[in-house]
Design a protein around this motif. Structure first.
Motif, PDB file in Angstrom:
ATOM      1  N   SER A   1       0.828  -1.217   0.000  1.00  0.00           N
ATOM      2  CA  SER A   1       0.000   0.000   0.000  1.00  0.00           C
ATOM      3  C   SER A   1       0.857   1.259   0.000  1.00  0.00           C
ATOM      4  N   MET A   2       2.060   1.139  -0.530  1.00  0.00           N
ATOM      5  CA  MET A   2       2.940   2.306  -0.567  1.00  0.00           C
ATOM      6  C   MET A   2       3.359   2.621  -1.993  1.00  0.00           C
ATOM      7  N   ALA A   3       3.467   3.915  -2.279  1.00  0.00           N
ATOM      8  CA  ALA A   3       3.952   4.389  -3.573  1.00  0.00           C
ATOM      9  C   ALA A   3       5.269   5.102  -3.345  1.00  0.00           C
TER      10      ALA A   3
ATOM     11  N   LYS B   1      -6.435   8.081  -4.363  1.00  0.00           N
ATOM     12  CA  LYS B   1      -5.762   6.925  -3.754  1.00  0.00           C
ATOM     13  C   LYS B   1      -4.818   7.323  -2.619  1.00  0.00           C
ATOM     14  N   VAL B   2      -4.531   8.604  -2.484  1.00  0.00           N
ATOM     15  CA  VAL B   2      -3.565   9.044  -1.474  1.00  0.00           C
ATOM     16  C   VAL B   2      -4.224   9.058  -0.098  1.00  0.00           C
ATOM     17  N   GLU B   3      -3.723   8.195   0.750  1.00  0.00           N
ATOM     18  CA  GLU B   3      -4.185   8.146   2.139  1.00  0.00           C
ATOM     19  C   GLU B   3      -3.389   9.136   2.983  1.00  0.00           C
ATOM     20  N   LYS B   4      -2.063   9.196   2.717  1.00  0.00           N
ATOM     21  CA  LYS B   4      -1.186  10.043   3.526  1.00  0.00           C
ATOM     22  C   LYS B   4       0.174  10.161   2.853  1.00  0.00           C
TER      23      LYS B   4
ATOM     24  N   GLU C   1      12.121  13.311  -3.427  1.00  0.00           N
ATOM     25  CA  GLU C   1      11.634  11.935  -3.470  1.00  0.00           C
ATOM     26  C   GLU C   1      10.512  11.849  -2.454  1.00  0.00           C
ATOM     27  N   VAL C   2       9.418  11.172  -2.828  1.00  0.00           N
ATOM     28  CA  VAL C   2       8.243  11.122  -1.963  1.00  0.00           C
ATOM     29  C   VAL C   2       7.768   9.687  -1.818  1.00  0.00           C
ATOM     30  N   THR C   3       7.357   9.343  -0.601  1.00  0.00           N
ATOM     31  CA  THR C   3       6.728   8.053  -0.312  1.00  0.00           C
ATOM     32  C   THR C   3       5.330   8.322   0.221  1.00  0.00           C
ATOM     33  N   LEU C   4       4.348   7.624  -0.361  1.00  0.00           N
ATOM     34  CA  LEU C   4       2.947   7.805  -0.003  1.00  0.00           C
ATOM     35  C   LEU C   4       2.365   6.509   0.543  1.00  0.00           C
ATOM     36  N   LEU C   5       1.395   6.636   1.444  1.00  0.00           N
ATOM     37  CA  LEU C   5       0.552   5.528   1.854  1.00  0.00           C
ATOM     38  C   LEU C   5      -0.705   5.633   1.002  1.00  0.00           C
ATOM     39  N   LEU C   6      -1.100   4.517   0.378  1.00  0.00           N
ATOM     40  CA  LEU C   6      -2.245   4.523  -0.519  1.00  0.00           C
ATOM     41  C   LEU C   6      -3.434   3.781   0.074  1.00  0.00           C
TER      42      LEU C   6
END
Length: 166
Positions: free
Chosen positions: A34-36, A87-90, A147-152
């Motif tokens: 669940s990560m981008a 889709k972006v949770e956080k 650089e970015v990491t997202l929780l989806l």
């Protein structure tokens, strides 16, 4: 969430550039569980002009913050076209690299240009952990790279196509 993000972009009079084409052998975003994980996005504006040079030598602090904001707009474009705002949770983490003069120490203030934009657009979902690092050089002489990491939220399996067009 998508429409509220789109609405917020309009309220802020922000126009997202087309998603940048990779400058090498990589994909703009990879999704695992669940990560981008977004590849580095540099300070190239919507007309293709690079905000370039060393902050503290060629660019002022304010110009550096503007460069970070431009890189953040590229991040938002990648999210919109390859993931979908809904889709972006956080936002989990933002790693910021600032092309800085050797005696320039206001790296975190430069990165606020990006962090503040994510908060303006996504509200609480835009709050993130962050690293801000001064660099001797960056690709294409860019002033800033993010650089970015997202929780989806993967409750819906409909993602835009890898080309970012559908």
């Amino acid at each position: 969430m998508s429409s509220s993000v789109e609405d917020r972009l309009k309220q802020l009079n922000l126009i997202l550039p087309m998603p940048p084409k990779p400058a090498g052998s990589y994909h703009p975003v990879m999704i695992a569980n669940s990560m981008a994980f977004l590849s580095g996005q540099v300070s190239r504006d919507g007309q293709g002009v690079m905000i370039a040079g060393k902050v503290g030598k060629d660019l002022t602090l304010e110009q550096g913050k503007d460069a970070a904001r431009v890189a953040a707009l590229n991040v938002l474009s990648v999210i919109k076209n390859f993931i979908g705002f809904e889709k972006v949770e956080k936002f989990l983490r933002v790693s910021g690299f600032v092309h800085a003069a050797p005696d320039f120490y206001e790296i975190p203030q430069v990165m606020n240009g990006a962090s503040d934009l994510f908060l303006e657009v996504f509200g609480e979902k835009g709050i993130h952990a962050r690293s801000a690092v001064g660099m001797n050089s960056l690709p294409m002489n860019a002033a800033v790279e993010l650089e970015v990491t997202l929780l989806l939220n993967l409750s819906s399996s409909n993602f835009p196509s890898p080309s970012g067009r559908g």
